[in-house]
Design an enzyme around this catalytic site. Structure first.
Site, PDB file in Angstrom:
ATOM      1  N   LYS A 155       7.004  21.474   3.468  1.00  0.00           N
ATOM      2  CA  LYS A 155       6.861  22.736   2.728  1.00  0.00           C
ATOM      3  C   LYS A 155       5.626  22.658   1.841  1.00  0.00           C
ATOM      4  CE  LYS A 155       8.618  24.335  -1.114  1.00  0.00           C
ATOM      5  NZ  LYS A 155       7.369  24.997  -1.590  1.00  0.00           N
ATOM      6  N   GLU A 202       7.621  11.418  -6.402  1.00  0.00           N
ATOM      7  CA  GLU A 202       6.332  11.108  -7.043  1.00  0.00           C
ATOM      8  C   GLU A 202       6.076  12.215  -8.052  1.00  0.00           C
ATOM      9  OE1 GLU A 202       4.764   8.412  -6.479  1.00  0.00           O
ATOM     10  OE2 GLU A 202       5.640   7.769  -4.577  1.00  0.00           O
ATOM     11  N   CYS A 248      -1.915  13.780 -10.965  1.00  0.00           N
ATOM     12  CA  CYS A 248      -0.747  13.111 -11.566  1.00  0.00           C
ATOM     13  C   CYS A 248      -1.161  11.850 -12.300  1.00  0.00           C
ATOM     14  CB  CYS A 248       0.266  12.794 -10.484  1.00  0.00           C
ATOM     15  SG  CYS A 248      -0.470  11.939  -9.119  1.00  0.00           S
ATOM     16  N   GLU A 284       2.914  16.281 -20.283  1.00  0.00           N
ATOM     17  CA  GLU A 284       1.865  16.345 -19.268  1.00  0.00           C
ATOM     18  C   GLU A 284       1.223  17.729 -19.287  1.00  0.00           C
ATOM     19  OE1 GLU A 284       2.941  16.539 -15.091  1.00  0.00           O
ATOM     20  OE2 GLU A 284       1.371  15.097 -14.652  1.00  0.00           O
TER      21      GLU A 284
HETATM   22  P1  NAD Z   1       6.545  21.785  -9.070  1.00  0.00           P
HETATM   23  O1  NAD Z   1       7.536  20.723  -9.287  1.00  0.00           O
HETATM   24  O2  NAD Z   1       6.680  23.067  -9.790  1.00  0.00           O
HETATM   25  O3  NAD Z   1       6.442  22.180  -7.522  1.00  0.00           O
HETATM   26  C1  NAD Z   1       6.255  21.232  -6.532  1.00  0.00           C
HETATM   27  C2  NAD Z   1       6.833  21.738  -5.229  1.00  0.00           C
HETATM   28  O4  NAD Z   1       8.240  21.880  -5.365  1.00  0.00           O
HETATM   29  C3  NAD Z   1       6.307  23.098  -4.793  1.00  0.00           C
HETATM   30  O5  NAD Z   1       6.121  23.065  -3.388  1.00  0.00           O
HETATM   31  C4  NAD Z   1       7.441  24.031  -5.145  1.00  0.00           C
HETATM   32  O6  NAD Z   1       7.501  25.186  -4.347  1.00  0.00           O
HETATM   33  C5  NAD Z   1       8.637  23.151  -4.880  1.00  0.00           C
HETATM   34  N1  NAD Z   1       9.865  23.586  -5.549  1.00  0.00           N
HETATM   35  C6  NAD Z   1       9.989  24.330  -6.677  1.00  0.00           C
HETATM   36  N2  NAD Z   1      11.293  24.492  -6.978  1.00  0.00           N
HETATM   37  C7  NAD Z   1      12.010  23.850  -6.029  1.00  0.00           C
HETATM   38  C8  NAD Z   1      13.396  23.643  -5.800  1.00  0.00           C
HETATM   39  N3  NAD Z   1      14.330  24.152  -6.604  1.00  0.00           N
HETATM   40  N4  NAD Z   1      13.772  22.896  -4.735  1.00  0.00           N
HETATM   41  C9  NAD Z   1      12.846  22.347  -3.917  1.00  0.00           C
HETATM   42  N5  NAD Z   1      11.520  22.527  -4.077  1.00  0.00           N
HETATM   43  C10 NAD Z   1      11.093  23.268  -5.124  1.00  0.00           C
HETATM   44  O7  NAD Z   1       5.159  21.069  -9.365  1.00  0.00           O
HETATM   45  P2  NAD Z   1       3.774  21.770  -9.526  1.00  0.00           P
HETATM   46  O8  NAD Z   1       3.777  22.422 -10.868  1.00  0.00           O
HETATM   47  O9  NAD Z   1       3.449  22.558  -8.314  1.00  0.00           O
HETATM   48  O10 NAD Z   1       2.815  20.472  -9.523  1.00  0.00           O
HETATM   49  C11 NAD Z   1       2.514  19.780 -10.650  1.00  0.00           C
HETATM   50  C12 NAD Z   1       3.374  18.534 -10.791  1.00  0.00           C
HETATM   51  O11 NAD Z   1       3.229  17.652  -9.670  1.00  0.00           O
HETATM   52  C13 NAD Z   1       2.897  17.730 -11.977  1.00  0.00           C
HETATM   53  O12 NAD Z   1       3.987  17.287 -12.759  1.00  0.00           O
HETATM   54  C14 NAD Z   1       2.176  16.559 -11.345  1.00  0.00           C
HETATM   55  O13 NAD Z   1       2.045  15.452 -12.142  1.00  0.00           O
HETATM   56  C15 NAD Z   1       2.975  16.320 -10.126  1.00  0.00           C
HETATM   57  N6  NAD Z   1       2.207  15.513  -9.168  1.00  0.00           N
HETATM   58  C16 NAD Z   1       2.574  14.226  -8.912  1.00  0.00           C
HETATM   59  C17 NAD Z   1       1.855  13.426  -8.034  1.00  0.00           C
HETATM   60  C18 NAD Z   1       2.259  12.008  -7.732  1.00  0.00           C
HETATM   61  O14 NAD Z   1       1.868  11.508  -6.699  1.00  0.00           O
HETATM   62  N7  NAD Z   1       2.998  11.345  -8.572  1.00  0.00           N
HETATM   63  C19 NAD Z   1       0.751  13.956  -7.392  1.00  0.00           C
HETATM   64  C20 NAD Z   1       0.394  15.263  -7.665  1.00  0.00           C
HETATM   65  C21 NAD Z   1       1.153  16.034  -8.539  1.00  0.00           C
END
Ligand code: NAD
Length: 487
Positions: free
Chosen positions: A173, A247, A281, A379
Protein backbone atom coordinates in the site's frame (compact mmCIF):
# COMPACT_ATOMS: atom_id res chain seq x y z
CA UNK A 1 -3.76 15.75 -15.29
CA UNK A 2 -1.82 12.48 -15.39
CA UNK A 3 -3.73 9.37 -14.32
CA UNK A 4 -2.40 6.42 -12.34
CA UNK A 5 -3.84 2.97 -11.74
CA UNK A 6 -3.76 0.18 -9.20
CA UNK A 7 -2.01 -3.09 -9.95
CA UNK A 8 -4.07 -6.02 -8.69
CA UNK A 9 -3.80 -9.65 -9.76
CA UNK A 10 -1.48 -8.75 -12.61
CA UNK A 11 -3.92 -6.18 -14.07
CA UNK A 12 -3.85 -2.39 -14.14
CA UNK A 13 -7.16 -0.91 -13.11
CA UNK A 14 -8.84 2.34 -12.04
CA UNK A 15 -10.29 2.60 -8.57
CA UNK A 16 -14.03 3.04 -8.10
CA UNK A 17 -13.09 6.33 -6.44
CA UNK A 18 -10.16 8.59 -7.06
CA UNK A 19 -8.45 11.61 -5.57
CA UNK A 20 -6.29 14.45 -6.81
CA UNK A 21 -2.63 14.56 -5.86
CA UNK A 22 -1.18 18.04 -5.30
CA UNK A 23 2.19 19.26 -6.51
CA UNK A 24 3.84 20.29 -3.20
CA UNK A 25 5.85 23.05 -4.92
CA UNK A 26 2.69 24.83 -6.12
CA UNK A 27 -0.20 23.31 -4.19
CA UNK A 28 -1.92 22.67 -7.55
CA UNK A 29 -3.49 19.25 -8.41
CA UNK A 30 -1.45 17.50 -11.07
CA UNK A 31 -2.55 13.86 -11.12
CA UNK A 32 -5.56 11.67 -10.47
CA UNK A 33 -4.92 8.71 -8.18
CA UNK A 34 -7.15 5.68 -7.64
CA UNK A 35 -8.39 5.24 -4.07
CA UNK A 36 -8.50 1.65 -2.84
CA UNK A 37 -11.66 0.49 -1.09
CA UNK A 38 -11.82 -2.36 1.40
CA UNK A 39 -13.14 -4.47 -1.50
CA UNK A 40 -10.07 -3.65 -3.63
CA UNK A 41 -7.82 -4.59 -0.73
CA UNK A 42 -9.65 -7.89 -0.31
CA UNK A 43 -9.22 -8.69 -4.02
CA UNK A 44 -5.51 -7.89 -3.82
CA UNK A 45 -4.96 -10.06 -0.75
CA UNK A 46 -7.01 -12.89 -2.24
CA UNK A 47 -4.91 -12.73 -5.39
CA UNK A 48 -1.67 -12.67 -3.37
CA UNK A 49 -2.85 -15.65 -1.34
CA UNK A 50 -3.76 -17.61 -4.44
CA UNK A 51 -0.38 -16.79 -6.00
CA UNK A 52 1.39 -17.84 -2.82
CA UNK A 53 -0.20 -21.28 -2.84
CA UNK A 54 -0.07 -22.13 -6.51
CA UNK A 55 2.31 -22.61 -9.41
CA UNK A 56 4.27 -21.00 -10.88
CA UNK A 57 5.34 -19.00 -7.80
CA UNK A 58 4.87 -21.73 -5.19
CA UNK A 59 6.95 -24.22 -7.17
CA UNK A 60 9.54 -21.81 -8.52
CA UNK A 61 13.13 -22.42 -7.44
CA UNK A 62 14.77 -19.81 -5.27
CA UNK A 63 17.30 -19.24 -8.06
CA UNK A 64 14.49 -18.43 -10.49
CA UNK A 65 12.96 -16.01 -7.98
CA UNK A 66 16.37 -14.36 -7.74
CA UNK A 67 16.47 -13.98 -11.53
CA UNK A 68 13.13 -12.16 -11.49
CA UNK A 69 14.51 -9.83 -8.83
CA UNK A 70 17.66 -9.20 -10.92
CA UNK A 71 15.43 -8.29 -13.85
CA UNK A 72 13.44 -5.94 -11.65
CA UNK A 73 16.67 -4.32 -10.42
CA UNK A 74 17.77 -3.66 -14.01
CA UNK A 75 14.38 -2.20 -14.89
CA UNK A 76 14.43 0.08 -11.83
CA UNK A 77 17.89 1.27 -12.79
CA UNK A 78 16.82 1.99 -16.38
CA UNK A 79 13.63 3.75 -15.24
CA UNK A 80 15.36 5.73 -12.45
CA UNK A 81 15.10 9.12 -14.19
CA UNK A 82 11.34 8.75 -14.77
CA UNK A 83 10.73 7.38 -11.26
CA UNK A 84 12.82 10.17 -9.74
CA UNK A 85 10.94 12.84 -11.70
CA UNK A 86 7.62 11.37 -10.52
CA UNK A 87 8.70 11.19 -6.89
CA UNK A 88 9.92 14.76 -7.06
CA UNK A 89 6.67 15.94 -8.66
CA UNK A 90 4.40 14.10 -6.25
CA UNK A 91 6.25 14.48 -2.93
CA UNK A 92 8.41 17.60 -3.41
CA UNK A 93 11.61 15.72 -2.59
CA UNK A 94 14.35 17.41 -4.61
CA UNK A 95 15.47 15.82 -7.87
CA UNK A 96 19.09 15.60 -6.74
CA UNK A 97 18.02 13.33 -3.90
CA UNK A 98 15.41 11.26 -5.72
CA UNK A 99 17.80 10.61 -8.63
CA UNK A 100 20.60 9.39 -6.37
CA UNK A 101 18.34 7.40 -4.09
CA UNK A 102 16.40 5.58 -6.80
CA UNK A 103 19.56 4.59 -8.64
CA UNK A 104 20.64 3.01 -5.35
CA UNK A 105 17.24 1.32 -4.85
CA UNK A 106 18.21 -0.99 -7.73
CA UNK A 107 21.09 -2.23 -5.54
CA UNK A 108 18.63 -3.36 -2.88
CA UNK A 109 16.80 -5.54 -5.40
CA UNK A 110 20.15 -6.86 -6.63
CA UNK A 111 21.29 -7.70 -3.13
CA UNK A 112 18.11 -9.68 -2.40
CA UNK A 113 18.19 -11.26 -5.86
CA UNK A 114 21.55 -12.76 -4.99
CA UNK A 115 20.36 -13.75 -1.56
CA UNK A 116 17.26 -15.66 -2.70
CA UNK A 117 19.04 -19.03 -3.10
CA UNK A 118 21.22 -18.54 -0.02
CA UNK A 119 18.40 -18.76 2.49
CA UNK A 120 19.34 -22.12 3.94
CA UNK A 121 17.74 -24.51 6.36
CA UNK A 122 19.74 -26.66 8.77
CA UNK A 123 20.36 -30.25 9.74
CA UNK A 124 20.15 -31.10 13.45
CA UNK A 125 22.42 -33.61 15.24
CA UNK A 126 19.36 -35.07 16.92
CA UNK A 127 19.69 -37.18 20.10
CA UNK A 128 17.95 -40.24 18.60
CA UNK A 129 19.78 -42.90 16.56
CA UNK A 130 17.03 -43.70 14.05
CA UNK A 131 15.94 -40.18 13.15
CA UNK A 132 16.99 -37.55 10.66
CA UNK A 133 15.79 -34.09 11.63
CA UNK A 134 16.20 -30.97 9.59
CA UNK A 135 14.77 -27.49 9.32
CA UNK A 136 13.28 -26.03 6.19
CA UNK A 137 13.08 -22.24 5.85
CA UNK A 138 9.73 -21.56 4.21
CA UNK A 139 8.10 -18.26 3.20
CA UNK A 140 5.70 -16.99 5.82
CA UNK A 141 2.84 -16.15 3.41
CA UNK A 142 1.19 -12.95 2.22
CA UNK A 143 2.93 -9.78 3.35
CA UNK A 144 1.16 -6.45 3.82
CA UNK A 145 3.71 -3.73 3.13
CA UNK A 146 2.72 -0.20 4.15
CA UNK A 147 4.92 2.84 3.54
CA UNK A 148 4.78 6.57 4.29
CA UNK A 149 5.21 9.34 1.69
CA UNK A 150 8.92 9.90 2.00
CA UNK A 151 11.24 7.66 -0.01
CA UNK A 152 8.46 5.29 -1.04
CA UNK A 153 10.54 3.39 -3.59
CA UNK A 154 13.34 2.92 -1.11
CA UNK A 155 11.08 1.96 1.78
CA UNK A 156 9.21 -0.56 -0.35
CA UNK A 157 12.45 -2.07 -1.74
CA UNK A 158 13.56 -2.98 1.79
CA UNK A 159 10.29 -4.88 2.18
CA UNK A 160 9.69 -6.33 -1.28
CA UNK A 161 13.30 -7.41 -1.82
CA UNK A 162 13.58 -9.74 1.19
CA UNK A 163 9.92 -10.84 1.10
CA UNK A 164 10.10 -11.92 -2.56
CA UNK A 165 13.54 -13.48 -2.10
CA UNK A 166 12.04 -15.59 0.68
CA UNK A 167 9.13 -16.65 -1.56
CA UNK A 168 6.34 -14.55 -0.03
CA UNK A 169 3.77 -12.63 -2.02
CA UNK A 170 2.99 -8.99 -1.28
CA UNK A 171 0.25 -6.40 -1.19
CA UNK A 172 1.97 -3.03 -1.09
CA UNK A 173 0.00 0.00 0.00
CA UNK A 174 1.54 3.27 -1.15
CA UNK A 175 0.90 6.32 0.97
CA UNK A 176 -2.07 8.42 -0.12
CA UNK A 177 0.40 11.32 -0.14
CA UNK A 178 2.66 11.11 -3.19
CA UNK A 179 1.86 7.59 -4.44
CA UNK A 180 2.86 8.22 -8.09
CA UNK A 181 6.34 6.62 -8.00
CA UNK A 182 5.04 3.33 -6.58
CA UNK A 183 2.09 3.11 -8.95
CA UNK A 184 4.54 3.64 -11.80
CA UNK A 185 6.92 1.06 -10.29
CA UNK A 186 4.08 -1.50 -10.69
CA UNK A 187 4.72 -1.33 -14.44
CA UNK A 188 8.27 -2.53 -13.86
CA UNK A 189 7.07 -5.41 -11.67
CA UNK A 190 4.76 -6.39 -14.52
CA UNK A 191 7.48 -6.09 -17.13
CA UNK A 192 9.92 -8.12 -15.02
CA UNK A 193 7.51 -11.04 -15.36
CA UNK A 194 6.40 -11.75 -11.80
CA UNK A 195 3.35 -14.04 -11.97
CA UNK A 196 -0.02 -12.30 -11.40
CA UNK A 197 -0.77 -11.76 -7.72
CA UNK A 198 2.82 -12.06 -6.49
CA UNK A 199 3.04 -8.28 -6.15
CA UNK A 200 -0.05 -6.08 -5.89
CA UNK A 201 0.25 -2.32 -5.51
CA UNK A 202 -2.51 0.04 -4.50
CA UNK A 203 -2.97 3.30 -2.66
CA UNK A 204 -5.38 4.68 -0.12
CA UNK A 205 -5.52 6.03 3.38
CA UNK A 206 -6.33 4.62 6.82
CA UNK A 207 -9.44 2.78 5.57
CA UNK A 208 -7.43 0.75 3.05
CA UNK A 209 -4.66 0.32 5.64
CA UNK A 210 -7.11 -1.03 8.19
CA UNK A 211 -8.68 -3.42 5.67
CA UNK A 212 -5.22 -4.69 4.75
CA UNK A 213 -3.82 -5.14 8.26
CA UNK A 214 -6.91 -6.92 9.63
CA UNK A 215 -7.29 -9.23 6.63
CA UNK A 216 -7.29 -12.87 7.79
CA UNK A 217 -4.94 -13.95 4.98
CA UNK A 218 -2.12 -11.57 5.94
CA UNK A 219 0.80 -13.34 7.63
CA UNK A 220 3.24 -10.45 8.12
CA UNK A 221 2.74 -6.69 8.27
CA UNK A 222 5.83 -4.70 7.33
CA UNK A 223 5.14 -1.09 8.27
CA UNK A 224 7.03 2.16 8.03
CA UNK A 225 5.37 5.25 9.41
CA UNK A 226 4.56 7.01 12.64
CA UNK A 227 4.15 5.50 16.12
CA UNK A 228 0.44 6.37 16.33
CA UNK A 229 -0.35 4.40 13.18
CA UNK A 230 1.90 1.61 14.44
CA UNK A 231 -0.34 1.30 17.51
CA UNK A 232 -3.37 0.91 15.22
CA UNK A 233 -1.50 -1.73 13.29
CA UNK A 234 -0.54 -3.73 16.35
CA UNK A 235 -4.19 -3.69 17.44
CA UNK A 236 -5.20 -4.75 13.93
CA UNK A 237 -2.72 -7.61 14.00
CA UNK A 238 -4.59 -9.01 16.99
CA UNK A 239 -7.23 -10.01 14.40
CA UNK A 240 -5.04 -12.18 12.20
CA UNK A 241 -2.11 -12.68 14.62
CA UNK A 242 0.17 -11.52 11.82
CA UNK A 243 3.82 -10.91 12.56
CA UNK A 244 4.89 -7.30 12.46
CA UNK A 245 8.00 -5.33 11.68
CA UNK A 246 7.74 -1.64 12.52
CA UNK A 247 10.12 1.04 11.29
CA UNK A 248 8.98 4.22 12.98
CA UNK A 249 10.24 7.69 13.66
CA UNK A 250 13.13 9.13 15.61
CA UNK A 251 14.56 12.05 17.54
CA UNK A 252 18.11 11.13 16.77
CA UNK A 253 21.03 12.73 18.64
CA UNK A 254 23.96 14.12 16.68
CA UNK A 255 26.78 14.49 19.22
CA UNK A 256 29.77 16.74 18.59
CA UNK A 257 32.75 16.65 20.97
CA UNK A 258 35.35 19.41 21.22
CA UNK A 259 38.01 17.31 19.47
CA UNK A 260 35.85 16.75 16.36
CA UNK A 261 36.61 18.04 12.88
CA UNK A 262 33.99 20.79 13.04
CA UNK A 263 33.84 21.38 9.29
CA UNK A 264 33.04 17.73 8.64
CA UNK A 265 30.61 17.62 11.53
CA UNK A 266 28.80 20.73 10.27
CA UNK A 267 28.52 19.32 6.74
CA UNK A 268 27.21 16.00 8.05
CA UNK A 269 24.79 17.78 10.37
CA UNK A 270 23.40 19.96 7.60
CA UNK A 271 22.88 16.92 5.35
CA UNK A 272 21.56 14.92 8.30
CA UNK A 273 18.75 17.35 9.12
CA UNK A 274 18.00 19.38 5.98
CA UNK A 275 18.16 16.58 3.37
CA UNK A 276 14.68 15.59 2.20
CA UNK A 277 13.55 18.80 3.98
CA UNK A 278 14.01 16.88 7.20
CA UNK A 279 11.40 14.27 6.21
CA UNK A 280 13.68 11.44 7.11
CA UNK A 281 13.21 9.00 9.97
CA UNK A 282 16.94 9.15 10.75
CA UNK A 283 17.14 12.96 10.63
CA UNK A 284 19.79 14.11 13.09
CA UNK A 285 17.30 16.46 14.67
CA UNK A 286 19.00 17.02 18.05
CA UNK A 287 22.48 18.51 18.01
CA UNK A 288 24.27 17.86 21.32
CA UNK A 289 27.40 19.98 21.20
CA UNK A 290 30.18 20.29 23.78
CA UNK A 291 30.04 23.74 25.36
CA UNK A 292 33.55 24.82 24.31
CA UNK A 293 32.76 24.35 20.59
CA UNK A 294 29.14 25.46 20.58
CA UNK A 295 29.93 28.90 19.17
CA UNK A 296 32.07 27.82 16.19
CA UNK A 297 29.77 24.89 15.42
CA UNK A 298 26.64 27.01 15.54
CA UNK A 299 28.29 29.73 13.44
CA UNK A 300 29.03 27.17 10.73
CA UNK A 301 25.48 25.79 10.82
CA UNK A 302 23.80 29.20 10.75
CA UNK A 303 25.92 30.22 7.77
CA UNK A 304 25.07 27.02 5.90
CA UNK A 305 21.34 27.17 6.76
CA UNK A 306 21.20 30.76 5.50
CA UNK A 307 22.95 29.91 2.23
CA UNK A 308 20.80 26.90 1.27
CA UNK A 309 19.11 27.21 -2.13
CA UNK A 310 15.39 26.74 -1.47
CA UNK A 311 13.17 26.36 -4.49
CA UNK A 312 11.48 24.23 -7.10
CA UNK A 313 12.35 20.59 -6.35
CA UNK A 314 12.77 19.65 -10.02
CA UNK A 315 15.74 22.00 -10.48
CA UNK A 316 19.16 20.41 -10.04
CA UNK A 317 20.49 23.45 -8.16
CA UNK A 318 17.76 23.34 -5.48
CA UNK A 319 19.05 22.11 -2.12
CA UNK A 320 15.87 22.22 -0.04
CA UNK A 321 12.39 21.77 -1.50
CA UNK A 322 8.89 21.88 -0.04
CA UNK A 323 7.35 19.55 2.52
CA UNK A 324 5.11 16.88 1.03
CA UNK A 325 1.81 18.28 2.31
CA UNK A 326 0.34 21.52 3.68
CA UNK A 327 -0.69 19.48 6.73
CA UNK A 328 2.96 18.63 7.43
CA UNK A 329 4.12 22.22 6.89
CA UNK A 330 1.43 23.52 9.26
CA UNK A 331 2.38 20.93 11.88
CA UNK A 332 5.98 22.15 11.78
CA UNK A 333 4.89 25.78 12.10
CA UNK A 334 2.91 24.87 15.24
CA UNK A 335 5.77 22.83 16.74
CA UNK A 336 8.20 25.72 16.23
CA UNK A 337 5.73 28.12 17.87
CA UNK A 338 5.27 25.79 20.85
CA UNK A 339 9.05 25.37 21.18
CA UNK A 340 9.58 29.14 21.16
CA UNK A 341 6.85 29.51 23.79
CA UNK A 342 8.78 26.96 25.88
CA UNK A 343 11.95 29.07 25.71
CA UNK A 344 13.69 27.95 22.49
CA UNK A 345 15.50 30.70 20.55
CA UNK A 346 15.26 30.81 16.75
CA UNK A 347 18.78 31.36 15.39
CA UNK A 348 18.05 30.52 11.73
CA UNK A 349 14.88 30.31 9.63
CA UNK A 350 11.72 29.72 11.62
CA UNK A 351 9.09 31.38 9.43
CA UNK A 352 7.18 29.75 6.57
CA UNK A 353 7.44 31.94 3.46
CA UNK A 354 4.40 33.47 1.81
CA UNK A 355 3.50 32.23 -1.61
CA UNK A 356 2.50 28.95 -3.19
CA UNK A 357 3.79 25.54 -2.16
CA UNK A 358 4.40 23.88 1.18
CA UNK A 359 7.82 25.36 2.00
CA UNK A 360 9.51 25.76 5.36
CA UNK A 361 13.08 27.08 5.58
CA UNK A 362 16.03 25.32 7.25
CA UNK A 363 15.59 26.27 10.89
CA UNK A 364 17.82 26.10 13.95
CA UNK A 365 16.43 26.40 17.48
CA UNK A 366 18.79 26.95 20.39
CA UNK A 367 17.12 24.95 23.16
CA UNK A 368 19.92 25.31 25.72
CA UNK A 369 17.53 27.04 28.14
CA UNK A 370 14.42 25.13 27.10
CA UNK A 371 14.76 21.50 28.21
CA UNK A 372 11.02 20.90 27.86
CA UNK A 373 10.69 22.39 24.35
CA UNK A 374 8.84 20.04 21.95
CA UNK A 375 11.82 20.53 19.61
CA UNK A 376 13.85 18.29 21.91
CA UNK A 377 11.26 15.55 22.33
CA UNK A 378 8.80 15.37 19.44
CA UNK A 379 9.59 14.27 15.93
CA UNK A 380 9.10 17.22 13.55
CA UNK A 381 9.75 15.36 10.30
CA UNK A 382 10.85 18.69 8.89
CA UNK A 383 13.97 20.86 8.44
CA UNK A 384 14.27 21.92 12.08
CA UNK A 385 17.39 21.35 14.16
CA UNK A 386 17.34 21.78 17.93
CA UNK A 387 20.59 22.48 19.75
CA UNK A 388 21.63 21.78 23.34
CA UNK A 389 25.00 21.95 25.09
CA UNK A 390 26.79 19.47 27.34
CA UNK A 391 29.99 19.52 29.35
CA UNK A 392 30.88 15.90 30.04
CA UNK A 393 30.65 12.62 28.19
CA UNK A 394 28.20 11.25 30.77
CA UNK A 395 25.98 14.25 30.26
CA UNK A 396 26.07 13.75 26.49
CA UNK A 397 25.07 10.12 26.90
CA UNK A 398 22.23 10.94 29.29
CA UNK A 399 20.91 13.55 26.83
CA UNK A 400 21.29 11.20 23.86
CA UNK A 401 19.26 8.54 25.64
CA UNK A 402 16.74 11.01 27.06
CA UNK A 403 14.14 10.11 24.45
CA UNK A 404 11.55 7.38 23.97
CA UNK A 405 12.84 6.91 20.41
CA UNK A 406 15.91 4.82 19.56
CA UNK A 407 16.53 4.77 15.82
CA UNK A 408 19.79 6.48 14.86
CA UNK A 409 22.63 8.49 16.37
CA UNK A 410 25.83 10.22 15.31
CA UNK A 411 29.05 10.78 17.22
CA UNK A 412 31.78 13.15 16.06
CA UNK A 413 35.09 12.80 17.89
CA UNK A 414 38.72 12.00 17.08
CA UNK A 415 39.09 9.91 20.23
CA UNK A 416 38.82 6.20 19.48
CA UNK A 417 38.28 5.24 23.09
CA UNK A 418 35.53 7.80 23.58
CA UNK A 419 33.87 6.66 20.36
CA UNK A 420 33.79 3.10 21.72
CA UNK A 421 32.31 4.24 25.03
CA UNK A 422 29.59 6.16 23.21
CA UNK A 423 28.85 3.24 20.86
CA UNK A 424 28.33 1.02 23.90
CA UNK A 425 26.24 3.54 25.81
CA UNK A 426 23.88 4.90 23.15
CA UNK A 427 20.52 3.19 22.98
CA UNK A 428 19.72 3.25 19.27
CA UNK A 429 19.55 0.83 16.36
CA UNK A 430 22.29 2.68 14.44
CA UNK A 431 25.41 4.53 15.59
CA UNK A 432 27.31 6.48 12.94
CA UNK A 433 30.79 7.60 14.00
CA UNK A 434 32.30 10.54 12.12
CA UNK A 435 29.68 10.06 9.42
CA UNK A 436 25.89 10.25 9.22
CA UNK A 437 22.99 8.83 7.21
CA UNK A 438 25.00 6.16 5.39
CA UNK A 439 22.87 3.15 4.32
CA UNK A 440 23.46 -0.06 2.42
CA UNK A 441 21.43 -3.14 1.51
CA UNK A 442 24.04 -5.16 3.38
CA UNK A 443 23.54 -3.34 6.70
CA UNK A 444 20.47 -3.88 8.92
CA UNK A 445 18.40 -0.82 9.74
CA UNK A 446 15.83 -0.27 12.51
CA UNK A 447 15.36 0.80 16.08
CA UNK A 448 13.71 0.19 19.41
CA UNK A 449 11.28 1.90 21.74
CA UNK A 450 9.04 4.36 19.88
CA UNK A 451 11.22 3.75 16.80
CA UNK A 452 9.72 0.29 16.38
CA UNK A 453 11.08 -3.22 16.15
CA UNK A 454 12.46 -5.54 13.52
CA UNK A 455 15.28 -4.81 11.08
CA UNK A 456 15.29 -4.08 7.36
CA UNK A 457 18.33 -4.68 5.16
CA UNK A 458 20.79 -7.53 5.34
CA UNK A 459 20.26 -11.28 5.60
CA UNK A 460 18.27 -10.98 8.85
CA UNK A 461 15.46 -9.20 7.01
CA UNK A 462 15.05 -12.07 4.54
CA UNK A 463 14.93 -14.60 7.38
CA UNK A 464 12.22 -12.47 8.98
CA UNK A 465 9.95 -13.38 6.07
CA UNK A 466 10.45 -17.10 6.62
CA UNK A 467 9.13 -19.61 9.07
CA UNK A 468 10.85 -22.81 10.19
CA UNK A 469 9.41 -26.19 9.36
CA UNK A 470 10.93 -29.00 11.45
CA UNK A 471 11.02 -32.32 9.60
CA UNK A 472 11.37 -35.67 11.44
CA UNK A 473 12.21 -38.70 9.29
CA UNK A 474 12.53 -42.14 10.86
CA UNK A 475 15.36 -44.12 9.26
CA UNK A 476 14.67 -47.53 10.82
CA UNK A 477 12.93 -50.27 8.79
CA UNK A 478 11.81 -52.00 11.99
CA UNK A 479 8.07 -51.84 12.54
CA UNK A 480 6.89 -49.27 15.05
CA UNK A 481 5.95 -51.28 18.19
CA UNK A 482 2.36 -51.32 19.35
CA UNK A 483 2.31 -48.84 22.24
CA UNK A 484 -0.43 -50.73 24.09
CA UNK A 485 1.36 -54.10 24.32
CA UNK A 486 3.23 -54.34 27.65
CA UNK A 487 6.71 -55.77 27.24
P1 NAD B 1 1.74 7.57 8.94
O1 NAD B 1 1.98 6.63 10.05
O2 NAD B 1 0.70 8.61 9.07
O3 NAD B 1 1.39 6.79 7.59
C1 NAD B 1 2.18 5.76 7.10
C2 NAD B 1 1.34 4.82 6.27
O4 NAD B 1 0.37 4.20 7.10
C3 NAD B 1 0.57 5.50 5.14
O5 NAD B 1 0.61 4.65 4.01
C4 NAD B 1 -0.84 5.56 5.69
O6 NAD B 1 -1.84 5.57 4.70
C5 NAD B 1 -0.90 4.29 6.48
N1 NAD B 1 -1.95 4.26 7.50
C6 NAD B 1 -2.54 5.31 8.13
N2 NAD B 1 -3.45 4.87 9.02
C7 NAD B 1 -3.45 3.52 8.95
C8 NAD B 1 -4.16 2.49 9.63
N3 NAD B 1 -5.08 2.76 10.56
N4 NAD B 1 -3.88 1.20 9.33
C9 NAD B 1 -2.93 0.90 8.41
N5 NAD B 1 -2.24 1.84 7.72
C10 NAD B 1 -2.49 3.14 7.99
O7 NAD B 1 3.18 8.18 8.65
P2 NAD B 1 3.49 9.41 7.74
O8 NAD B 1 3.07 10.62 8.50
O9 NAD B 1 2.99 9.17 6.37
O10 NAD B 1 5.10 9.30 7.69
C11 NAD B 1 5.91 9.87 8.62
C12 NAD B 1 6.37 8.87 9.66
O11 NAD B 1 7.07 7.77 9.08
C13 NAD B 1 7.37 9.53 10.58
O12 NAD B 1 7.10 9.22 11.93
C14 NAD B 1 8.69 8.93 10.14
O13 NAD B 1 9.70 8.98 11.08
C15 NAD B 1 8.30 7.55 9.77
N6 NAD B 1 9.35 6.94 8.93
C16 NAD B 1 10.11 5.93 9.43
C17 NAD B 1 11.12 5.35 8.67
C18 NAD B 1 11.97 4.22 9.20
O14 NAD B 1 12.53 3.50 8.40
N7 NAD B 1 12.09 4.04 10.49
C19 NAD B 1 11.34 5.80 7.39
C20 NAD B 1 10.56 6.83 6.90
C21 NAD B 1 9.54 7.37 7.69
Amino acid sequence: MERFQHYIDGQFEDGKDSFASLDPATGVPWAEMPLASAHDVDRAVTSAHRAFLSAPWATMTATARGKLLYRLADLVQAAAPRLAALETRDTGKIIRETSAQIAYVAEYYRYYAGLADKIEGAHLPIDKPDMEVWLRREPVGVVAAIVPWNSQLFLSAVKLGPALAAGCTVVLKASEDGPAPLLEFARLVHEAGFPPGVVNILTGGPEAGQALTTHPKIAHIAFTGGPETARHILRASAENLARTSLELGGKSPFIVFDDADLDSAANAQVAGIFAASGQSCVAGSRLLVQRSVKKPMLARLIAKAGAVAIGAPDRMETEVGPLCTARQRDRIVRLVERSVAAGARVVAGGVAPDGPGFFFPPTILDCSDAPEAPALHEEFFGPVLSVVTFDTEDEALAMANGTDYGLASGVFTRSLTRAHRMIRGIRAGIVWVNTYRAVSPIAPFGGHGLSGHGREGGMAAALDYTTIKTVWLRTSDDPIPDPFVMR
